[in-house]
Design a protein around this motif. Structure first.
Motif, PDB file in Angstrom:
ATOM      1  N   UNK A 292      74.434  -0.041  97.880  1.00 42.32           N
ATOM      2  CA  UNK A 292      73.747   1.084  97.487  1.00 42.32           C
ATOM      3  C   UNK A 292      73.507   2.059  98.357  1.00 42.32           C
ATOM      4  N   UNK A 293      74.444   2.989  98.590  1.00 42.75           N
ATOM      5  CA  UNK A 293      74.347   3.933  99.670  1.00 42.75           C
ATOM      6  C   UNK A 293      73.170   5.025  99.440  1.00 42.75           C
ATOM      7  N   UNK A 294      72.808   5.181  98.140  1.00 45.28           N
ATOM      8  CA  UNK A 294      71.964   6.288  97.773  1.00 45.28           C
ATOM      9  C   UNK A 294      70.510   5.858  97.638  1.00 45.28           C
ATOM     10  N   UNK A 295      70.269   4.558  97.512  1.00 46.37           N
ATOM     11  CA  UNK A 295      69.090   4.075  97.326  1.00 46.37           C
ATOM     12  C   UNK A 295      68.458   4.061  95.956  1.00 46.37           C
ATOM     13  N   UNK A 296      69.381   4.167  94.792  1.00 43.33           N
ATOM     14  CA  UNK A 296      69.055   4.193  93.459  1.00 43.33           C
ATOM     15  C   UNK A 296      68.953   2.836  92.771  1.00 43.33           C
ATOM     16  N   UNK A 297      69.150   1.730  93.619  1.00 42.47           N
ATOM     17  CA  UNK A 297      68.890   0.496  93.134  1.00 42.47           C
ATOM     18  C   UNK A 297      70.529  -0.126  92.256  1.00 42.47           C
ATOM     19  N   UNK A 298      71.494   0.542  92.370  1.00 40.00           N
ATOM     20  CA  UNK A 298      72.633   0.337  92.036  1.00 40.00           C
ATOM     21  C   UNK A 298      73.715   0.118  92.897  1.00 40.00           C
ATOM     22  N   UNK A 299      74.877  -0.786  92.936  1.00 38.22           N
ATOM     23  CA  UNK A 299      75.810  -0.825  93.882  1.00 38.22           C
ATOM     24  C   UNK A 299      76.849  -0.036  93.590  1.00 38.22           C
ATOM     25  N   UNK A 300      77.106   1.085  94.512  1.00 34.26           N
ATOM     26  CA  UNK A 300      78.242   1.946  94.394  1.00 34.26           C
ATOM     27  C   UNK A 300      79.259   1.119  95.230  1.00 34.26           C
ATOM     28  N   UNK A 301      80.640   2.011  95.209  1.00 31.48           N
ATOM     29  CA  UNK A 301      81.999   1.419  95.576  1.00 31.48           C
ATOM     30  C   UNK A 301      82.366   2.353  96.453  1.00 31.48           C
ATOM     31  N   UNK A 302      83.064   1.931  97.659  1.00 29.95           N
ATOM     32  CA  UNK A 302      83.919   2.462  98.597  1.00 29.95           C
ATOM     33  C   UNK A 302      85.300   1.839  98.739  1.00 29.95           C
TER      34      UNK A 302
ATOM     35  N   UNK B 180      91.906   4.436 102.046  1.00 26.21           N
ATOM     36  CA  UNK B 180      93.219   4.882 101.474  1.00 26.21           C
ATOM     37  C   UNK B 180      94.115   5.101 102.615  1.00 26.21           C
ATOM     38  N   UNK B 181      95.498   5.607 102.253  1.00 28.11           N
ATOM     39  CA  UNK B 181      96.433   6.051 103.122  1.00 28.11           C
ATOM     40  C   UNK B 181      96.114   7.179 103.785  1.00 28.11           C
ATOM     41  N   UNK B 182      96.754   7.584 104.763  1.00 20.72           N
ATOM     42  CA  UNK B 182      96.712   8.968 105.544  1.00 20.72           C
ATOM     43  C   UNK B 182      97.186  10.123 104.603  1.00 20.72           C
ATOM     44  N   UNK B 183      96.547  11.262 105.082  1.00 16.42           N
ATOM     45  CA  UNK B 183      96.542  12.328 104.058  1.00 16.42           C
ATOM     46  C   UNK B 183      96.071  12.351 102.739  1.00 16.42           C
ATOM     47  N   UNK B 184      94.849  11.427 102.761  1.00 16.25           N
ATOM     48  CA  UNK B 184      94.147  11.091 101.636  1.00 16.25           C
ATOM     49  C   UNK B 184      92.629  11.155 102.359  1.00 16.25           C
ATOM     50  N   UNK B 185      91.705  10.600 101.457  1.00 12.70           N
ATOM     51  CA  UNK B 185      90.276  10.592 101.787  1.00 12.70           C
ATOM     52  C   UNK B 185      89.818   9.076 101.223  1.00 12.70           C
ATOM     53  N   UNK B 186      88.768   8.636 102.008  1.00 12.11           N
ATOM     54  CA  UNK B 186      87.923   7.494 101.670  1.00 12.11           C
ATOM     55  C   UNK B 186      87.388   7.861 100.282  1.00 12.11           C
ATOM     56  N   UNK B 187      87.467   6.816  99.328  1.00 10.56           N
ATOM     57  CA  UNK B 187      86.871   7.084  98.086  1.00 10.56           C
ATOM     58  C   UNK B 187      85.527   6.478  97.851  1.00 10.56           C
ATOM     59  N   UNK B 188      84.583   7.299  97.612  1.00  3.93           N
ATOM     60  CA  UNK B 188      83.227   6.800  97.432  1.00  3.93           C
ATOM     61  C   UNK B 188      82.849   7.015  96.021  1.00  3.93           C
ATOM     62  N   UNK B 189      82.570   5.954  95.080  1.00  2.00           N
ATOM     63  CA  UNK B 189      82.497   5.801  93.642  1.00  2.00           C
ATOM     64  C   UNK B 189      80.718   5.742  93.295  1.00  2.00           C
ATOM     65  N   UNK B 190      80.035   6.476  92.875  1.00  2.00           N
ATOM     66  CA  UNK B 190      78.604   6.557  92.613  1.00  2.00           C
ATOM     67  C   UNK B 190      78.297   5.545  91.489  1.00  2.00           C
ATOM     68  N   UNK B 191      77.698   4.825  91.423  1.00  2.00           N
ATOM     69  CA  UNK B 191      77.412   4.002  90.352  1.00  2.00           C
ATOM     70  C   UNK B 191      76.235   4.703  89.402  1.00  2.00           C
ATOM     71  N   UNK B 192      76.850   5.110  88.209  1.00  3.03           N
ATOM     72  CA  UNK B 192      75.768   5.840  87.184  1.00  3.03           C
ATOM     73  C   UNK B 192      75.163   4.924  86.290  1.00  3.03           C
TER      74      UNK B 192
END
Length: 555
Positions: A311-321, A324-336
């Motif tokens: 829970x990176x944003x403190x809203x009580x839900x488990x988010x997902x990180x 990935x490969x180079x020339x890409x970014x690390x993906x962060x999916x906020x749990x809605x």
């Protein structure tokens, strides 16, 4: 890690990124104490040419307390080479016993001398006898080692598929009190049938590279149900685990829709990810695309490596990180909520990962105990000749992103310095408090080198650590959800097996409390759905929570 996919995702760099607010100077500090603490591996199998894909993918690591003495031991999975494999392979693992912060190699003494080509590891007490057992994935046969009273391990014949398995995770998907097992599988790699790097068959930015995963044949993942009698049964088809040809790397058993039943997420390489949502009747439904977890915000498939939830944003839900490969970014999916997710990688500040770094092991971890989850990423490229392209380097720095609040991260790697200035080709990463000083340390596997043990020397805030023991639920309490309320803030964590990149974290729940000296309320939702609540628990201490018996001091 298909080259075609990797070139396509470079277009993501055109996205406009919002500025990330700057917090106070970061106080996080690490010291690499691996050698000084005795984490020295026997002679390593080294393949500098990286002619085949398996030469590049590396291995997992684990923190576990196999002897139940209250401190974390270390297990390092060991790879091999095809030359060694012809003679039986390398030692699959090395187990180090923690003797007060120094480690002793007890691999032979504990009966863990199986040979082959190891890849990943996950840990849980599958037979509910009070001692954690070890499952190791491999390019050769996988092995489930039963822990016999913390005195020795015995290899079983359970879930011993032979192929190229990668990530694994235990979780009690049917809530019967016994942990089940999910095993991710990668490609059907057969030397002699798959071209080597030297054949010139596969190229990336005009350099010869190891072929795969595309267009190699993918191996299907497996779900094994624990019968409760020491055996596992393959229930993949019956349970709805339909793998449409994914190149599976890392696995997460996690209750991502917060209905009390563990779901399954698989980070796939070069193709869409998988999200098997638990239907609470012994079956799953694959809903990655509908949930927003299959691809990135642009609808592109990525080359997924490692995965974690928190829970990176403190809203009580488990988010997902997901890394990935180079020339890409690390993906962060906020749990809605309700099983729906939004890719917030750019608005969260993780666009700073876009570029040369190739991410593997990953953890959402509160390094400074300020009550907000920071982010660690283990980096390293797969192509030794990548420098010739001018786009990246083979050895890379690991990264830390500091959580500055408001759902934002800021890269703090250079500020932290120390071992983060070193360039290596890192792979697996595990997180846990190995020295029991109240902060989270990091164990990292390094390709063709010994591991890094990053001791956390941060002078941070207050904390609380709980070890959970199930009585009606599975003994490891895998799948339990812990909610800690302190000073008007809520902190959520989950007891979990597997994750990161083919690795195993400390299963104790560690919560940073900032300036709070007391956890006002702790609620535990056990894997079977029962909820217990305790009040007024003092900070800066270790506790044991036994199902039905409350919370008591202890490690």
């Amino acid at each position: 890690m298909g080259p075609g996919v990797r070139v396509a995702i470079i277009a993501c760099s055109l996205v406009v990124v919002a500025a990330v607010p700057r917090a106070a100077d970061v106080s996080i500090a690490f010291t690499d104490v691996a050698v000084a603490a005795g984490l020295v591996l026997p002679k390593l199998p080294v393949s500098t040419a990286k002619d085949f894909l398996i030469d590049t993918t590396g291995n997992g690591v684990a923190f576990l307390d196999y002897d139940r003495d209250g401190d974390l031991d270390v297990l390092i999975v060991t790879g091999s080479t095809f030359e060694r494999l012809r003679a039986g392979g390398s030692r699959l693992v090395t187990l180090f016993r923690n003797d007060g912060g120094r480690f002793t190699d007890v691999t032979a003494a504990m009966g863990l001398m199986r040979r082959g080509w190891g890849t990943g590891v996950c840990v849980a007490d599958y037979d509910n006898d009070g001692f954690d057992d070890i499952y190791v994935t491999a390019y050769t046969a996988n092995v489930l080692w039963r822990n016999v009273g913390g005195r020795t391990f015995t290899a079983t014949t359970q879930a011993a598929d032979q192929g190229w398995s990668t990530g694994c995770a235990f979780g009690d998907y049917d809530r019967d009190g016994y942990v089940d097992l999910y095993v991710a599988n990668y490609v059907d790699l057969q030397p002699g049938k798959v071209p080597s790097r030297t054949s010139g068959s596969c190229r990336f930015l005009n350099i010869d590279v190891a072929c795969g995963p595309r267009p190699l044949a993918a191996l299907p993942d497996r779900l094994y149900r624990n019968s409760g009698h020491g055996t596992f049964v393959d229930v993949s088809k019956r349970a709805g685990i339909i793998d449409p040809g994914g190149y599976g790397f890392s696995v997460l058993f996690s209750d991502l829709d917060d209905d009390g039943w563990p779901d399954i997420y698989v980070a796939n390489d070069s193709v869409a990810n998988l999200f098997f949502r638990n239907k609470r009747d012994g079956t799953f439904e694959e809903q990655a695309l509908a949930s927003g977890l299959a691809v990135n915000a642009d609808g592109r498939e990525q080359a997924g490596m490692g995965v974690d939830a928190g829970d990176y944003d403190g809203d009580g839900r488990l988010d997902l990180v997901k890394t990935n490969f180079s020339q890409d970014y690390t993906s962060l999916y906020r749990n809605d909520g309700e099983g729906l997710f939004t890719d917030v990688s750019f608005r969260s500040g993780l666009a700073a990962t876009l570029g040369a770094s190739l991410g593997w092991g990953v953890g959402l971890v509160d390094f400074d105990n300020d009550g907000r989850l920071d982010l660690f990423i283990a980096n390293g490229h797969v192509y030794p000749d990548i420098e010739r392209t001018g786009t990246s380097t083979y050895r890379q720095r690991n990264q830390v992103f500091h959580n500055v609040g408001g759902g934002r991260f800021r890269e703090a790697t250079s500020e932290i310095g120390g071992p983060l200035t070193l360039r290596k080709s890192s792979r697996g990463a595990a997180f846990g408090d190995y020295d029991n000083d109240g902060d989270i340390d990091v164990l990292v596997s390094v390709l063709d080198e010994g591991p890094m043990l990053l001791r956390n020397d941060t002078a941070g805030g207050n904390w609380i650590t709980l070890r959970l023991e199930g009585t009606q639920s599975n003994r490891s309490a895998i799948g339990a959800k812990v909610i800690v309320e302190a000073a008007g803030r809520q902190h959520v964590a989950e007891v979990r097996s597997g994750g990161s990149y083919m690795s195993q974290n400390d299963t104790r729940v560690h919560i940073g409390l900032g300036a709070a000296t007391t956890a006002d309320r702790i609620s535990i939702r056990w894997p079977n759905g029962n909820v217990e609540t305790v009040y007024g628990v003092a900070a800066r201490r270790f506790y044991v929570a036994r199902e039905g018996a409350g919370v008591q001091p202890g490690r």
